[in-house]
Design a protein around this motif. Structure first.
Motif, PDB file in Angstrom:
ATOM      1  N   ALA A 189      38.937  22.674  36.469  1.00 28.02           N
ATOM      2  CA  ALA A 189      38.509  21.609  35.794  1.00 28.02           C
ATOM      3  C   ALA A 189      36.893  21.574  35.897  1.00 28.02           C
ATOM      4  O   ALA A 189      36.323  20.962  35.201  1.00 28.02           O
ATOM      5  N   ASP A 190      36.318  22.107  37.010  1.00 31.88           N
ATOM      6  CA  ASP A 190      34.891  22.296  37.206  1.00 31.88           C
ATOM      7  C   ASP A 190      34.291  23.546  36.164  1.00 31.88           C
ATOM      8  O   ASP A 190      33.144  23.604  36.509  1.00 31.88           O
ATOM      9  N   GLY A 191      35.073  23.685  35.284  1.00 31.10           N
ATOM     10  CA  GLY A 191      34.329  24.777  34.270  1.00 31.10           C
ATOM     11  C   GLY A 191      34.052  26.277  34.789  1.00 31.10           C
ATOM     12  O   GLY A 191      33.194  26.918  34.389  1.00 31.10           O
ATOM     13  N   GLU A 192      35.027  26.639  35.929  1.00 36.55           N
ATOM     14  CA  GLU A 192      34.674  27.936  36.390  1.00 36.55           C
ATOM     15  C   GLU A 192      35.236  29.081  35.395  1.00 36.55           C
ATOM     16  O   GLU A 192      36.263  29.636  35.944  1.00 36.55           O
ATOM     17  N   THR A 193      34.853  29.037  34.351  1.00 32.83           N
ATOM     18  CA  THR A 193      35.643  29.875  33.276  1.00 32.83           C
ATOM     19  C   THR A 193      34.442  31.173  32.848  1.00 32.83           C
ATOM     20  O   THR A 193      34.793  31.793  31.756  1.00 32.83           O
ATOM     21  N   PHE A 194      33.827  31.401  33.518  1.00 34.53           N
ATOM     22  CA  PHE A 194      32.659  32.151  33.109  1.00 34.53           C
ATOM     23  C   PHE A 194      32.632  33.591  33.801  1.00 34.53           C
ATOM     24  O   PHE A 194      33.336  33.809  34.905  1.00 34.53           O
ATOM     25  N   TYR A 195      31.926  34.681  33.501  1.00 38.55           N
ATOM     26  CA  TYR A 195      32.077  35.988  34.354  1.00 38.55           C
ATOM     27  C   TYR A 195      31.241  35.410  35.651  1.00 38.55           C
ATOM     28  O   TYR A 195      30.531  34.557  35.835  1.00 38.55           O
ATOM     29  N   ASP A 229      51.290  23.848  46.659  1.00 27.45           N
ATOM     30  CA  ASP A 229      50.291  23.005  46.200  1.00 27.45           C
ATOM     31  C   ASP A 229      49.031  23.072  46.365  1.00 27.45           C
ATOM     32  O   ASP A 229      48.059  22.944  45.738  1.00 27.45           O
ATOM     33  N   PHE A 230      48.623  23.107  47.663  1.00 30.18           N
ATOM     34  CA  PHE A 230      47.381  23.172  48.052  1.00 30.18           C
ATOM     35  C   PHE A 230      46.762  24.324  47.714  1.00 30.18           C
ATOM     36  O   PHE A 230      45.427  24.203  47.473  1.00 30.18           O
ATOM     37  N   ILE A 231      47.284  25.283  47.384  1.00 28.76           N
ATOM     38  CA  ILE A 231      46.480  26.418  46.698  1.00 28.76           C
ATOM     39  C   ILE A 231      46.513  26.356  45.234  1.00 28.76           C
ATOM     40  O   ILE A 231      45.165  26.514  44.698  1.00 28.76           O
ATOM     41  N   ASN A 232      47.222  25.784  44.765  1.00 27.75           N
ATOM     42  CA  ASN A 232      47.172  25.649  43.241  1.00 27.75           C
ATOM     43  C   ASN A 232      46.154  24.673  42.974  1.00 27.75           C
ATOM     44  O   ASN A 232      45.479  24.755  41.873  1.00 27.75           O
ATOM     45  N   ALA A 233      45.969  23.268  43.580  1.00 23.35           N
ATOM     46  CA  ALA A 233      45.136  22.264  43.453  1.00 23.35           C
ATOM     47  C   ALA A 233      43.784  22.717  43.586  1.00 23.35           C
ATOM     48  O   ALA A 233      42.923  22.636  42.802  1.00 23.35           O
ATOM     49  N   ALA A 234      43.498  23.947  44.455  1.00 17.57           N
ATOM     50  CA  ALA A 234      42.216  24.591  44.600  1.00 17.57           C
ATOM     51  C   ALA A 234      41.670  25.074  43.494  1.00 17.57           C
ATOM     52  O   ALA A 234      40.810  25.258  42.973  1.00 17.57           O
ATOM     53  N   ALA A 235      42.770  25.907  42.796  1.00 15.79           N
ATOM     54  CA  ALA A 235      42.485  26.883  41.621  1.00 15.79           C
ATOM     55  C   ALA A 235      42.137  25.957  40.522  1.00 15.79           C
ATOM     56  O   ALA A 235      41.414  25.915  39.634  1.00 15.79           O
ATOM     57  N   VAL A 260      37.405  39.202  39.151  1.00 12.88           N
ATOM     58  CA  VAL A 260      38.567  38.543  39.223  1.00 12.88           C
ATOM     59  C   VAL A 260      38.180  37.109  39.001  1.00 12.88           C
ATOM     60  O   VAL A 260      37.128  36.597  39.208  1.00 12.88           O
ATOM     61  N   ALA A 261      38.978  36.315  38.298  1.00 12.17           N
ATOM     62  CA  ALA A 261      38.655  34.858  37.839  1.00 12.17           C
ATOM     63  C   ALA A 261      38.359  34.029  38.873  1.00 12.17           C
ATOM     64  O   ALA A 261      38.980  34.143  40.044  1.00 12.17           O
ATOM     65  N   GLN A 262      37.184  33.509  38.573  1.00  5.32           N
ATOM     66  CA  GLN A 262      36.663  32.514  39.672  1.00  5.32           C
ATOM     67  C   GLN A 262      37.509  31.514  40.191  1.00  5.32           C
ATOM     68  O   GLN A 262      37.465  31.286  41.469  1.00  5.32           O
ATOM     69  N   PHE A 263      38.209  30.952  39.354  1.00  5.14           N
ATOM     70  CA  PHE A 263      38.997  29.836  39.570  1.00  5.14           C
ATOM     71  C   PHE A 263      40.193  30.094  40.476  1.00  5.14           C
ATOM     72  O   PHE A 263      40.629  29.674  41.292  1.00  5.14           O
ATOM     73  N   LEU A 264      40.564  31.615  40.305  1.00  5.41           N
ATOM     74  CA  LEU A 264      41.743  31.913  40.988  1.00  5.41           C
ATOM     75  C   LEU A 264      41.237  32.069  42.538  1.00  5.41           C
ATOM     76  O   LEU A 264      41.987  31.919  43.401  1.00  5.41           O
ATOM     77  N   GLN A 265      40.014  32.506  42.711  1.00  2.00           N
ATOM     78  CA  GLN A 265      39.462  32.860  43.949  1.00  2.00           C
ATOM     79  C   GLN A 265      39.345  31.554  44.608  1.00  2.00           C
ATOM     80  O   GLN A 265      39.480  31.559  46.031  1.00  2.00           O
ATOM     81  N   ARG A 266      39.161  30.587  44.065  1.00  2.00           N
ATOM     82  CA  ARG A 266      39.260  29.120  44.955  1.00  2.00           C
ATOM     83  C   ARG A 266      40.582  28.882  45.339  1.00  2.00           C
ATOM     84  O   ARG A 266      40.410  28.212  46.599  1.00  2.00           O
ATOM     85  N   GLY A 267      41.620  29.084  44.828  1.00  3.07           N
ATOM     86  CA  GLY A 267      43.002  29.265  45.505  1.00  3.07           C
ATOM     87  C   GLY A 267      43.145  30.085  46.566  1.00  3.07           C
ATOM     88  O   GLY A 267      43.554  29.844  47.510  1.00  3.07           O
ATOM     89  N   ALA A 268      42.598  31.371  46.442  1.00  3.84           N
ATOM     90  CA  ALA A 268      42.439  32.157  47.442  1.00  3.84           C
ATOM     91  C   ALA A 268      41.741  31.719  48.705  1.00  3.84           C
ATOM     92  O   ALA A 268      42.157  32.152  49.913  1.00  3.84           O
ATOM     93  N   ILE A 269      40.779  31.152  48.681  1.00  2.00           N
ATOM     94  CA  ILE A 269      40.033  30.742  49.812  1.00  2.00           C
ATOM     95  C   ILE A 269      40.979  29.535  50.398  1.00  2.00           C
ATOM     96  O   ILE A 269      41.064  29.545  51.831  1.00  2.00           O
TER      97      ILE A 269
END
Ligand code: PMP
Length: 388
Positions: free
Chosen positions: A57-63, A46-52, A270-279
């Motif tokens: 939710a923060d709108g990280e859906t751009f190039y 969950d802690f990885i999913n939540a970050a993504a 790579v999709a920006q929100f996925l990278q948040r999960g990776a962090i």
């Protein structure tokens, strides 16, 4: 002439996966325990999913940044400092679509038509497949199955080097054998690469999936900054993120621009929100990883014990990764055996021949799964083995 005939030969001739053939045959069987794929059964924590999800939710859906967002590249540098003791700078890391794209980019950067790429056989088939698609010739050098487990005879690797050789691909700990290079073997391979001016593509994605209490030996332990080594890696295995398709490549900082361009002209990032999960995985995921390794070790020991009790199986206990690669007395055709095991034992295994010629006569079992299921699968398999 069919449309297929009109395709580029390298694409048309790309091999079909031998694992898929068995998986497609048995996928829908009720009660089958699938141990054919190279992944565990746990969903991403969950802690990885939540970050993504926060990123989304923060709108990280751009190039976004081609090579990866700066925060993730900085997190990769921290992770390598912690586990490998090296002070890489964030710009040595390129974020990719899984380990697979890291391999494809490494190949795009180093081999072209007619070049030869050496790898150790049996091997996860995707390196050879991708080398072929790139127009290169994959050259297998067999690992040797000795009394004390698999090993690499570096003299054999050297014997395979020709003027066309550009690359040696080294996967340690290895899929499917579990072979884990000791530091002497890594040094010998690095010396060989230096002597012949070859690139090493180091696939150490299972380095932390090691049952020796510490990570596996790594080229990072012995390399000099100017060595021609490209490291390919992934979030898939350590943090149960196979479906995310996020990985990374580590290269000398002078190569960053080139890899950024190769990203631009393939996936464009790579999709920006996925990278948040990776962090989150890198910064907060050590405990999850440790618990996965511990769980897999229990499953490994159990399956090894149950199969050894049949007295008809040969294997070496894998020190790393999460596969048991074993042969069964009298079994010659691993594909036939894998189909028969689906039918009679309701267990899904990968045929050894799917990992190359040197893999024939073996089966690969992924034990990274709930212990009660691994136990049930091992019992069914032991019964099948006793009857054959
Ligand atoms: N290298 C090896 C040795 C692997 O086993 C795998 C996955 N099976 C990969 C690379 C690729 O990882 P990913 O799923 O992230 O593309």
């Amino acid at each position: 002439m069919s449309l297929t005939d009109m395709l580029r030969a390298e694409a048309r001739l790309a091999p079909v996966s031998g694992i898929e053939a068995v998986a497609n045959y048995g996928r829908d069987r009720k009660g089958l325990i699938p141990l054919w794929a190279g992944e565990g059964d746990l969903p991403t924590p969950d802690f990885i999913n939540a970050a993504a999800m926060r990123g989304l939710a923060d709108g990280e859906t751009f190039y976004t940044w081609q090579a990866g967002i700066p925060e993730l590249r900085a997190a990769l540098a921290r992770y390598h400092k912690r586990h490998f003791g090296l002070a890489f700078s964030p710009d040595e890391f390129i974020v990719t679509i899984g380990g697979m794209q890291a391999i494809v980019l490494a190949l795009q950067a180093t081999v072209g038509a007619g070049d030869e790429a050496i790898y150790l056989d049996p091997a996860w088939p995707n390196f050879a497949g991708a080398a072929g698609v790139a127009g290169a010739v994959p050259v297998p050098v067999p690992l040797i199955e000795g009394a004390n487990g698999w090993y690499c005879d570096v003299a054999r690797v050297e014997a395979a080097v020709t003027p066309r050789t550009k690359v040696i691909f080294v996967n340690t700990p290895a899929n499917p054998t579990g072979w884990t290079a000791d530091i002497e073997t890594l040094k010998a391979l690095l010396d060989l690469a230096r002597k012949h001016g070859l690139w090493i593509i180091a696939d150490e994605i299972y380095a932390l999936f090691h049952y020796g209490g510490r990570r596996a030996p790594s080229f990072m332990d012995i390399m000099e900054p100017e060595d021609k080594i490209l490291f390919v890696n992934t979030f898939s295995k350590n943090w149960a993120m196979t479906g995310w398709r996020v990985g990374w490549l580590r290269a000398h900082p002078s190569l960053g621009r080139t890899f950024e361009n190769l990203i631009q002209y393939s996936s464009s990032g790579v999709a920006q929100f996925l990278q948040r999960g990776a962090i989150a995985a890198l910064d907060e995921g050590d405990a999850f990883l440790a618990s996965q390794v511990e769980r897999a070790q229990r499953a490994r020991d159990l399956v090894c014990r149950k199969l050894a009790e049949t007295g008809k199986v040969r294997f070496s206990v894998p020190p790393g990764a999460f596969y048991l690669f074993f042969s069964v007395e009298g079994m010659k055709d691993s594909t036939r055996a894998a189909f028969d095991i689906v039918d009679k034992a309701s267990v899904g295994l990968a045929p050894g021949v799917a990992f190359g010629k040197a893999g024939e006569g073996h089966l690969r079992l992924c034990f990274h799964r709930r212990l009660d299921q691994v136990e049930e699968a091992a019992d069914r398999l032991a019964e099948w083995i006793r009857k054959t």
